[in-house]
Structures are given as structure tokens and as C-alpha cells.
Design a protein around this motif. Structure first.
Motif, mmCIF file in Angstrom:
data_model
loop_
_atom_site.group_PDB
_atom_site.id
_atom_site.type_symbol
_atom_site.label_atom_id
_atom_site.label_comp_id
_atom_site.label_asym_id
_atom_site.label_seq_id
_atom_site.Cartn_x
_atom_site.Cartn_y
_atom_site.Cartn_z
ATOM 1 N N GLU A 7 5.345 -51.056 -10.127
ATOM 2 C CA GLU A 7 6.713 -50.424 -9.910
ATOM 3 C C GLU A 7 6.582 -49.130 -9.476
ATOM 4 O O GLU A 7 7.389 -48.539 -8.778
ATOM 5 C CB GLU A 7 7.748 -50.761 -11.154
ATOM 6 C CG GLU A 7 8.110 -52.103 -11.382
ATOM 7 C CD GLU A 7 8.888 -53.014 -10.148
ATOM 8 O OE1 GLU A 7 9.631 -52.174 -9.720
ATOM 9 O OE2 GLU A 7 8.645 -53.991 -10.087
ATOM 10 N N ARG A 60 17.628 -45.057 -8.100
ATOM 11 C CA ARG A 60 17.796 -46.369 -8.650
ATOM 12 C C ARG A 60 16.473 -47.098 -9.304
ATOM 13 O O ARG A 60 16.519 -47.482 -10.203
ATOM 14 C CB ARG A 60 18.725 -47.491 -7.739
ATOM 15 C CG ARG A 60 19.904 -47.124 -7.446
ATOM 16 C CD ARG A 60 20.629 -47.845 -6.541
ATOM 17 N NE ARG A 60 22.127 -47.469 -6.198
ATOM 18 C CZ ARG A 60 22.736 -48.099 -5.383
ATOM 19 N NH1 ARG A 60 22.327 -49.048 -4.550
ATOM 20 N NH2 ARG A 60 24.195 -47.697 -5.424
ATOM 21 N N MET A 61 15.433 -46.950 -8.523
ATOM 22 C CA MET A 61 14.123 -47.605 -8.799
ATOM 23 C C MET A 61 13.827 -46.749 -10.002
ATOM 24 O O MET A 61 13.175 -47.335 -11.116
ATOM 25 C CB MET A 61 13.237 -47.377 -7.725
ATOM 26 C CG MET A 61 13.467 -48.272 -6.423
ATOM 27 S SD MET A 61 12.373 -47.923 -5.177
ATOM 28 C CE MET A 61 10.833 -48.803 -5.703
ATOM 29 N N CYS A 62 13.952 -45.463 -10.167
ATOM 30 C CA CYS A 62 13.419 -44.860 -11.227
ATOM 31 C C CYS A 62 14.447 -45.120 -12.486
ATOM 32 O O CYS A 62 13.906 -45.229 -13.683
ATOM 33 C CB CYS A 62 13.452 -43.180 -11.143
ATOM 34 S SG CYS A 62 12.359 -42.616 -9.808
ATOM 35 N N GLU A 63 15.659 -45.392 -12.327
ATOM 36 C CA GLU A 63 16.520 -45.582 -13.508
ATOM 37 C C GLU A 63 15.980 -46.942 -13.925
ATOM 38 O O GLU A 63 16.247 -47.338 -15.098
ATOM 39 C CB GLU A 63 17.855 -45.716 -12.867
ATOM 40 C CG GLU A 63 18.624 -44.443 -12.593
ATOM 41 C CD GLU A 63 19.876 -44.565 -11.817
ATOM 42 O OE1 GLU A 63 20.121 -45.792 -11.457
ATOM 43 O OE2 GLU A 63 20.409 -43.430 -11.654
ATOM 44 N N ASN A 64 15.482 -47.982 -13.245
ATOM 45 C CA ASN A 64 15.089 -49.372 -13.740
ATOM 46 C C ASN A 64 13.900 -49.105 -14.371
ATOM 47 O O ASN A 64 13.831 -49.870 -15.169
ATOM 48 C CB ASN A 64 14.834 -50.400 -12.453
ATOM 49 C CG ASN A 64 16.122 -50.669 -11.835
ATOM 50 O OD1 ASN A 64 17.240 -50.856 -12.311
ATOM 51 N ND2 ASN A 64 16.002 -51.167 -10.511
ATOM 52 N N ALA A 67 14.996 -48.245 -17.594
ATOM 53 C CA ALA A 67 15.886 -49.206 -18.422
ATOM 54 C C ALA A 67 14.943 -50.498 -18.931
ATOM 55 O O ALA A 67 15.133 -51.301 -19.815
ATOM 56 C CB ALA A 67 17.040 -49.755 -17.562
ATOM 57 N N LEU A 68 13.584 -50.607 -17.988
ATOM 58 C CA LEU A 68 13.082 -51.864 -18.284
ATOM 59 C C LEU A 68 11.853 -51.827 -19.060
ATOM 60 O O LEU A 68 11.091 -52.670 -19.566
ATOM 61 C CB LEU A 68 12.892 -52.603 -16.946
ATOM 62 C CG LEU A 68 14.249 -53.191 -16.212
ATOM 63 C CD1 LEU A 68 13.502 -53.725 -14.801
ATOM 64 C CD2 LEU A 68 14.927 -54.171 -17.071
#
Length: 234
Positions: A7, A60-64, A67-68
């Protein structure tokens, strides 16, 4: 590679694609200035939507990631730095877009004496050099190069600081070209801001590679020096 590494690599690829676009915007703006190419200036303005799309996607990719995967240590610093690098790249793209729009309004070609006395081309070259070097520093994690980038910003600040005086002198000898002069002043101001955002990117690279915060360090040194000089005054 584990899933987190995959990721992070995806984010890095997106940042590289966004950087390609911002590099194009800056180089194309300079080319539009040199060649009076209105169509190229339009392409720069139009590409702003793509830069904004990358900005949202990378955020958004960084937020994911948060979160994950709950990243820690260097991975955490890297993602935090990417969020700020992304924001600064987006702002650089915005300024390049604004410059292209101003070039169209200035009805190029810019008068040669105005170009020379304002040092506009030198300002463009300095901005491009900074962005090129900070990009290399990012992908090679070269913090020594980032420190060079921070020093290079002094040239842009110097040219920008002299702009009002130089253009005032130009007004007096070329009163019929005030409109272009105002546009050149605006372009120089935006290039100076691009240099500031490039410096911000350099500082974020030092943060995630060396775990050191250098933001505002130069400002503090200047304040300390000014305070010391004041103390020595009779």
C-alpha cells in the motif's frame, strides 16, 4: 512484501504521477512565457483539475493506511510526511496554473527589458531547480540534498524582495507598459511562494528520514541573530 509495504508503494507511485504533472505545469508555464504559446498556457490551466484529483486520491489512500494498518516508527513518519508533501505539491500546481492564466492576460511576449530587469527567467529557473532537486531527494531519501534545496530558496527571496524597487524604476521609463509590469510582479510573487512550498517538502523529507523537525528552524536563527544585534546596540 507485506500488505502495508504494498500500500505504501501504491501511494509512492501516485505521488510520482502527481509530481510528473506538477513538473509539467511549471516547465510548460515557462515555455509559454518564452514562446508566447497561449495554447500551452491553456493546457497548464486545464491540468489543474488532474492535480486536484491526485491530491484527493493520495489523501484518501493515506487515511486508509491509518485506518487499516496502524503504522508506527518510520512508516508513520512517512505517511504523515506524504500528507504534507501532497498538500504542498497541490499548492505548487495551483500557483503554476495561476501563472499560466496571468501569462494569457499579460498578452505576451513580455517586453525584453522588463524580462531582464525583473529577473523573471532567473526566478523560473531557480524554482525549477529547487523542485527538481527536492524530487530527487524524496525518491533517494537524500537529506543532504534537501538542505541544499532550503538554501536555494534564498535566491528566490532575494529576487522577490527587489521586485517593487525594480518595477518602480521600470514604470518611470516605460509608463505605457504598466499592465505587463503588474503581471510580472504577480508571477514573481507566485514563484516565490512555490519556492516556499518546495522548502516545506524538503523539511518533510528530513522529518521522515532523520526523525528531525527542521521546520521554522531558519526563522528562529534569524530572530535570535536579530535579538543579539539589538542587545549589542548602545
Amino acid at each position: 512484501m507485506n500488505q502495508l509495504d504494498k500500500e505504501l508503494l501504491r501511494i509512492k507511485t501516485k505521488v510520482e504521477e502527481m509530481w510528473d504533472l506538477v513538473d509539467f505545469q511549471l516547465a510548460a508555464s515557462r515555455e509559454a512565457l518564452m514562446t508566447s504559446n497561449a495554447e500551452l498556457a491553456k493546457r497548464v490551466v486545464k491540468s489543474g483539475k488532474k492535480v486536484n484529483a491526485y491530491d484527493i486520491k493520495i489523501d484518501r489512500m493515506c487515511e486508509n493506511i491509518f485506518a487499516l494498518f496502524n503504522p508506527v516508527a518510520v512508516d508513520l513518519r512517512w505517511v504523515l510526511a506524504i500528507l504534507k508533501i501532497n498538500a504542498n505539491l497541490e499548492r505548487i500546481g495551483d500557483y503554476a496554473e495561476s501563472i499560466a492564466a496571468m501569462l494569457k492576460e499579460a498578452k505576451p511576449p513580455i517586453e525584453p527589458t522588463l524580462l531582464e530587469e525583473s529577473r523573471l527567467l532567473e526566478m523560473f529557473e531557480g524554482t525549477e531547480t529547487m523542485l527538481r532537486n527536492v524530487r530527487k531527494a524524496f525518491f533517494t531519501e537524500d537529506t543532504e540534498l534537501t538542505r541544499q534545496v532550503i538554501k536555494q530558496d534564498k535566491l528566490l527571496n532575494k529576487i522577490h524582495g527587489r521586485t517593487d524597487k525594480v518595477l518602480m524604476r521600470y514604470f518611470q521609463t516605460h509608463p505605457d507598459n504598466i499592465y505587463q509590469s503588474l503581471k510580472v510582479a504577480g508571477i514573481i510573487r507566485k514563484l516565490e511562494r512555490m519556492g516556499d512550498h518546495t522548502t516545506n517538502i524538503a523539511e518533510e523529507i528530513v522529518f521522515y528520514v532523520d526523525a528531525k523537525v527542521v521546520k521554522h528552524k531558519q526563522k528562529k536563527k534569524r530572530k535570535d541573530k536579530d535579538s543579539g544585534d539589538a542587545d549589542q546596540m548602545p
